[in-house]
Design a protein around this motif. Structure first.
Motif, PDB file in Angstrom:
ATOM      1  N   LEU A 111       0.828  -1.204   0.000  1.00  0.00           N
ATOM      2  CA  LEU A 111       0.000   0.000   0.000  1.00  0.00           C
ATOM      3  C   LEU A 111       0.864   1.257   0.000  1.00  0.00           C
ATOM      4  O   LEU A 111       0.514   2.253  -0.650  1.00  0.00           O
ATOM      5  CB  LEU A 111      -0.948  -0.004   1.200  1.00  0.00           C
ATOM      6  N   VAL A 157      -6.260   1.682  -3.783  1.00  0.00           N
ATOM      7  CA  VAL A 157      -5.705   1.541  -2.431  1.00  0.00           C
ATOM      8  C   VAL A 157      -6.832   1.434  -1.406  1.00  0.00           C
ATOM      9  O   VAL A 157      -6.791   0.593  -0.494  1.00  0.00           O
ATOM     10  CB  VAL A 157      -4.770   2.720  -2.092  1.00  0.00           C
ATOM     11  N   GLU A 167      -7.277  -1.966   0.916  1.00  0.00           N
ATOM     12  CA  GLU A 167      -7.177  -1.875   2.381  1.00  0.00           C
ATOM     13  C   GLU A 167      -8.186  -2.778   3.078  1.00  0.00           C
ATOM     14  O   GLU A 167      -7.978  -3.192   4.220  1.00  0.00           O
ATOM     15  CB  GLU A 167      -7.403  -0.424   2.824  1.00  0.00           C
TER      16      GLU A 167
END
Length: 520
Positions: A220, A237, A241
């Motif tokens: 990330l 992203v 997550e």
């Protein structure tokens, strides 16, 4: 229907009921001689075997036995459940990419292509724009390129599926037909990653290097670096997550262009380039005896200070000091010769993506330094001395190398660690220390994954496998799990002869290749 119990036989006057105890008589168990019970048969415990985390890509013109366990692009992208694909690479053919999605769903997949052609008049960029205009579901993203001589060289796929799973695939092939046909490339895949559950507490995650949560953290951070000027990967992203990486075993080794601080006490900070691999390898146990680090690449750049950078920066980073004062490894560099390219499946055309220059005075000096380190890609060459040992055929002698691997072999003939990466031997890929002021300067985007046996089990051993992904226990010492590593080249290695030179794509070769063509 069960049979009724047999009736008890009536005793005659001379018969005696054995169940009736006679007064003063010893139990029959004490009247028998005492002897130990027969020994139990010992059942040999089967050793746990773990398939190679690295797979090779299929080679079109090799026989089936050479493609056992190999993976094609359609294997990676053909799942009709894929809903979104992020494709990171240096070279792209949009039509080629789209043809490998499932025929019925390819028009529905959200496809994002991340490239590094920042000049608006770049022919590669113009070609990408023309091709992608044919597809309503394709979006192009130009990565920020702060360094003049850098490239967007990372090769990665991030997939999201309709079944709420995600997957990260790190590989070594450009997204063009040539790389997925008759060139040797490698692939590393995460398992299908499920969504995180609400009960998982992020504060209690294991952030140890090599763990899934640490891999996620570093990945990330790498993807966030694309957002420094434009929000290229922001949505992806945010999606990624939400996924659980706990099943992942490996350490991310990547490069992000720019200048980066080398000294930071934050344990969760991600370091890039040679600084990243050096810090990671400090956590990797190695055997204490003699060892070889085999660097196998498809490009060796011109390096202004070859001894200062190659030995003191890159090689030192690949062999950081150990607590047990392990001897410094011997470094060996695998790079094909013109004869190997000439005899490859596509002949000289295979060498178009394989680069090293030896013409200038600086390049000639570099070659003089590197010549003792050079070994053949295919160890069936007429020239050069082969090292001692049993011949192990990797099955790719005729499939020219575009794969990049860095592997540490110990004196027990097992593997301490292995790196699959997009990074060749160059300062642009690995970075340079900026005049000793505590910063590293990197020019290119690169990505790879480092693996070692203890990631799979504390007592595991990693061994080379050839022509297959699964190791065999035959002839292997120890009893812990055995992890295979699919090695693309053949062993033992064959050293360059004094008269041999590396392949040079900008040179002229008059001897006809396997297709009857000359080069240059």
């Amino acid at each position: 229907m069960a049979e009724p119990p047999s009736k008890r036989r009536r005793l005659s006057d001379t018969d005696q009921d054995p169940t009736v105890k006679i007064p003063g008589e010893l139990p029959t168990s004490l009247s028998h001689p005492i002897s130990p019970p027969p020994p139990r048969k010992t059942v040999a415990r089967e050793r746990k075997l773990i398939s190679s985390p690295v797979r090779l890509t299929t080679i079109r013109d090799l026989p089936e036995e050479s493609n056992v366990g190999a993976v094609s692009l359609h294997d990676l992208l053909g799942d009709p459940l894929i809903s979104e694909c992020w494709e990171f690479n240096y070279l792209h053919d949009v039509d080629f990419l789209m043809n490998h999605f499932d025929e019925d769903t390819r028009a529905l997949v959200k496809v994002h292509i991340v490239h590094g052609f920042w000049k608006k008049d770049d022919n590669n960029r113009l070609s990408l724009e023309r091709q992608s205009a044919q597809y309503n579901n394709v979006t192009l993203h130009a990565a920020y390129m702060p360094e003049m001589f850098g490239t967007h060289h990372s090769k990665m796929l991030v997939l999201f599926r309709h079944d709420d799973t995600a997957q990260v695939i790190i590989h070594t092939a450009n997204m063009i037909s040539n790389d997925w046909t008759n060139l040797t490339n490698g692939v590393w895949q995460t398992p299908r990653l499920p969504l995180l559950t609400g009960s998982q507490d992020p504060s209690g995650l294991n952030m140890k290097i090599g763990s899934g949560p640490r891999f996620k953290n570093d990945l990330l951070n790498y993807l966030r670096a694309y957002n420094s000027r434009r929000q290229i990967c922001k949505s992806m992203v945010e999606q990624l997550e939400k996924y659980d990486f706990s099943a992942v075993r490996g350490a991310l080794i990547a490069s992000v262009p720019g200048r980066h601080d080398l000294y930071d006490d934050d344990p969760n900070k991600t370091y890039w380039g040679w600084a990243g691999v050096k810090r990671t390898l400090r956590s990797v146990p190695v055997h204490s005896g003699e060892s070889d680090i085999v660097v196998q690449v498809s490009s060796i750049a011109t390096i202004s200070s070859v001894d200062g950078w190659l030995r003191k920066t890159l090689f030192d980073s690949l062999s950081p000091p150990t607590k047990t004062k392990t001897p410094r490894p011997t470094f060996k560099v695998i790079f094909p010769t013109p004869d190997e390219i000439r005899r490859s499946l596509d002949g000289y055309a295979s060498g178009g993506s394989i680069h090293m220059k030896i013409q200038s005075a600086l390049q000639a000096k570099q070659l003089q330094y590197m010549k003792p380190l050079l070994y053949h890609w295919a160890n069936d060459c007429q020239k050069g001395k082969r090292e001692e040992g049993e011949l192990q055929d990797g099955g790719r002698n005729r499939a020219a190398p575009h794969i990049k691997t860095y592997i540490r072999y110990n004196e027990k003939k097992s593997i301490d660690w292995a790196l699959l990466t997009s990074a060749n031997v160059s300062t642009q890929a690995w970075g340079v220390d900026t005049n000793g002021i505590g910063t590293i300067r990197i020019a290119s985007w690169e990505i790879g994954v480092l693996m070692w046996p203890q990631l799979f089990d504390d007592k595991a051993t990693m061994v080379s496998t050839f022509m297959k992904d699964m190791p065999t226990d035959e002839g292997q010492g120890g009893d812990g799990p055995l992890v295979g590593l699919r090695v693309p080249y053949s062993l033992p290695l064959q050293k360059y002869d004094d008269s041999e030179l590396p392949w040079v794509a900008t040179a002229t070769y008059a001897r006809p290749d396997i297709k009857g063509r000359t080069w240059g």
